[in-house]
Motif scaffolding. Structure first.
Motif, short mmCIF file in Angstrom:
data_model
loop_
_atom_site.label_atom_id
_atom_site.label_comp_id
_atom_site.label_asym_id
_atom_site.label_seq_id
_atom_site.Cartn_x
_atom_site.Cartn_y
_atom_site.Cartn_z
N GLN A 1 6.06 -7.56 13.51
CA GLN A 1 5.44 -8.86 13.31
C GLN A 1 4.26 -8.99 14.26
O GLN A 1 4.39 -8.73 15.45
N ASP A 2 3.11 -9.36 13.69
CA ASP A 2 1.88 -9.56 14.48
C ASP A 2 1.42 -11.00 14.28
O ASP A 2 0.61 -11.27 13.40
N GLY A 3 1.98 -11.92 15.03
CA GLY A 3 1.59 -13.32 14.85
C GLY A 3 2.09 -13.86 13.54
O GLY A 3 3.28 -14.05 13.34
N GLN A 4 1.19 -14.07 12.59
CA GLN A 4 1.54 -14.66 11.30
C GLN A 4 1.80 -13.61 10.22
O GLN A 4 2.11 -13.96 9.09
N VAL A 5 1.66 -12.33 10.55
CA VAL A 5 1.79 -11.26 9.55
C VAL A 5 3.05 -10.44 9.83
O VAL A 5 3.28 -10.00 10.94
N ASP A 6 3.85 -10.27 8.79
CA ASP A 6 5.01 -9.38 8.87
C ASP A 6 4.66 -8.10 8.14
O ASP A 6 4.01 -8.12 7.10
N ARG A 7 5.11 -6.98 8.70
CA ARG A 7 4.78 -5.68 8.11
C ARG A 7 6.04 -4.81 8.12
O ARG A 7 6.77 -4.76 9.11
N ILE A 8 6.27 -4.11 7.01
CA ILE A 8 7.36 -3.14 6.93
C ILE A 8 6.75 -1.80 6.53
O ILE A 8 5.98 -1.73 5.57
N THR A 9 7.09 -0.76 7.26
CA THR A 9 6.69 0.60 6.92
C THR A 9 7.93 1.35 6.47
O THR A 9 8.94 1.39 7.19
N ILE A 10 7.85 1.91 5.26
CA ILE A 10 9.00 2.57 4.66
C ILE A 10 8.65 4.03 4.34
O ILE A 10 7.75 4.28 3.53
N PRO A 11 9.33 4.98 4.98
CA PRO A 11 9.08 6.38 4.64
C PRO A 11 9.68 6.69 3.26
O PRO A 11 10.74 6.20 2.91
N LEU A 12 8.97 7.50 2.49
CA LEU A 12 9.42 7.84 1.14
C LEU A 12 10.10 9.21 1.12
O LEU A 12 9.83 10.04 0.27
N ARG A 13 11.01 9.42 2.05
CA ARG A 13 11.73 10.69 2.14
C ARG A 13 12.96 10.74 1.25
O ARG A 13 13.53 11.80 1.04
N GLN B 1 13.82 -9.17 2.60
CA GLN B 1 14.96 -8.77 3.43
C GLN B 1 15.80 -7.69 2.75
O GLN B 1 16.25 -6.75 3.42
N HIS B 2 16.00 -7.80 1.46
CA HIS B 2 16.76 -6.79 0.72
C HIS B 2 16.11 -5.42 0.86
O HIS B 2 16.78 -4.41 1.11
N THR B 3 14.80 -5.38 0.72
CA THR B 3 14.07 -4.12 0.84
C THR B 3 14.17 -3.57 2.26
O THR B 3 14.49 -2.41 2.47
N LEU B 4 13.93 -4.43 3.25
CA LEU B 4 13.98 -4.00 4.65
C LEU B 4 15.37 -3.48 5.02
O LEU B 4 15.50 -2.39 5.59
N LYS C 1 0.86 -1.18 0.00
CA LYS C 1 0.00 0.00 0.00
C LYS C 1 0.89 1.24 0.00
O LYS C 1 1.69 1.44 0.92
N LYS C 2 0.76 2.04 -1.06
CA LYS C 2 1.59 3.24 -1.21
C LYS C 2 0.74 4.48 -1.03
O LYS C 2 -0.31 4.63 -1.65
N SER C 3 1.21 5.35 -0.16
CA SER C 3 0.59 6.66 -0.01
C SER C 3 1.63 7.70 -0.41
O SER C 3 2.72 7.35 -0.86
N LYS C 4 1.32 8.96 -0.23
CA LYS C 4 2.23 10.03 -0.63
C LYS C 4 3.56 9.96 0.13
O LYS C 4 4.62 10.20 -0.45
N ASN C 5 3.50 9.61 1.41
CA ASN C 5 4.69 9.70 2.26
C ASN C 5 5.30 8.37 2.68
O ASN C 5 6.38 8.36 3.29
N LYS C 6 4.61 7.25 2.41
CA LYS C 6 5.15 5.98 2.88
C LYS C 6 4.60 4.81 2.06
O LYS C 6 3.60 4.94 1.35
N VAL C 7 5.28 3.69 2.22
CA VAL C 7 4.83 2.42 1.67
C VAL C 7 4.73 1.44 2.83
O VAL C 7 5.63 1.39 3.69
N VAL C 8 3.63 0.70 2.86
CA VAL C 8 3.47 -0.35 3.86
C VAL C 8 3.40 -1.68 3.12
O VAL C 8 2.56 -1.87 2.24
N LEU C 9 4.31 -2.57 3.47
CA LEU C 9 4.35 -3.92 2.92
C LEU C 9 3.83 -4.88 3.98
O LEU C 9 4.18 -4.74 5.16
N GLN C 10 3.03 -5.82 3.56
CA GLN C 10 2.49 -6.81 4.49
C GLN C 10 2.58 -8.17 3.84
O GLN C 10 2.25 -8.32 2.65
#
Length: 98
Positions: A53-65, A40-43, A7-16
């Motif tokens: 990490q929330d149980g079975q879900v991994d999430r990365i939040t990336i600021p687009l600065r 891993q490369h992206t992170l 999910k990409k917004s103006k200021n960040k990307v969230v990968l799940q």
């Protein structure tokens, strides 16, 4: 099946991501290995990326600065799309832009 959402917004990307590709036994699964490397490369190469990490879900939040983060997110997007196209029974990719 690995389920990936970007999910990409103006200021960040969230990968799940969640699940397992089930293409081969654990430790021999090339789809899981390929996706894990992309994840891993992206992170590890994005500046100020946060992993959660929330149980079975991994999430990365990336600021687009930075251009670096934007370029890595674009590369992740393209690479996961290709992988999902090659292995549609093992990886599902959903992209949303706000």
């Amino acid at each position: 099946m690995i389920k990936v959402r970007m999910k990409k917004s103006k200021n960040k990307v969230v990968l799940q991501a969640s699940g397992h590709a089930m293409q081969a036994p654990k430790g021999q699964d090339i789809v899981c290995a390929a996706f894990s490397i992309l994840w891993q490369h992206t992170l590890y190469n994005c500046n100020d990326a946060e992993e959660r990490q929330d149980g079975q879900v991994d999430r990365i939040t990336i600021p687009l600065r930075t251009e670096n983060n934007l370029a890595l997110c674009r590369a992740f997007h393209r690479s996961v799309e290709v992988l999902a196209g090659q292995y549609p029974d093992n990886l599902e990719f959903d992209y949303e832009q706000e």
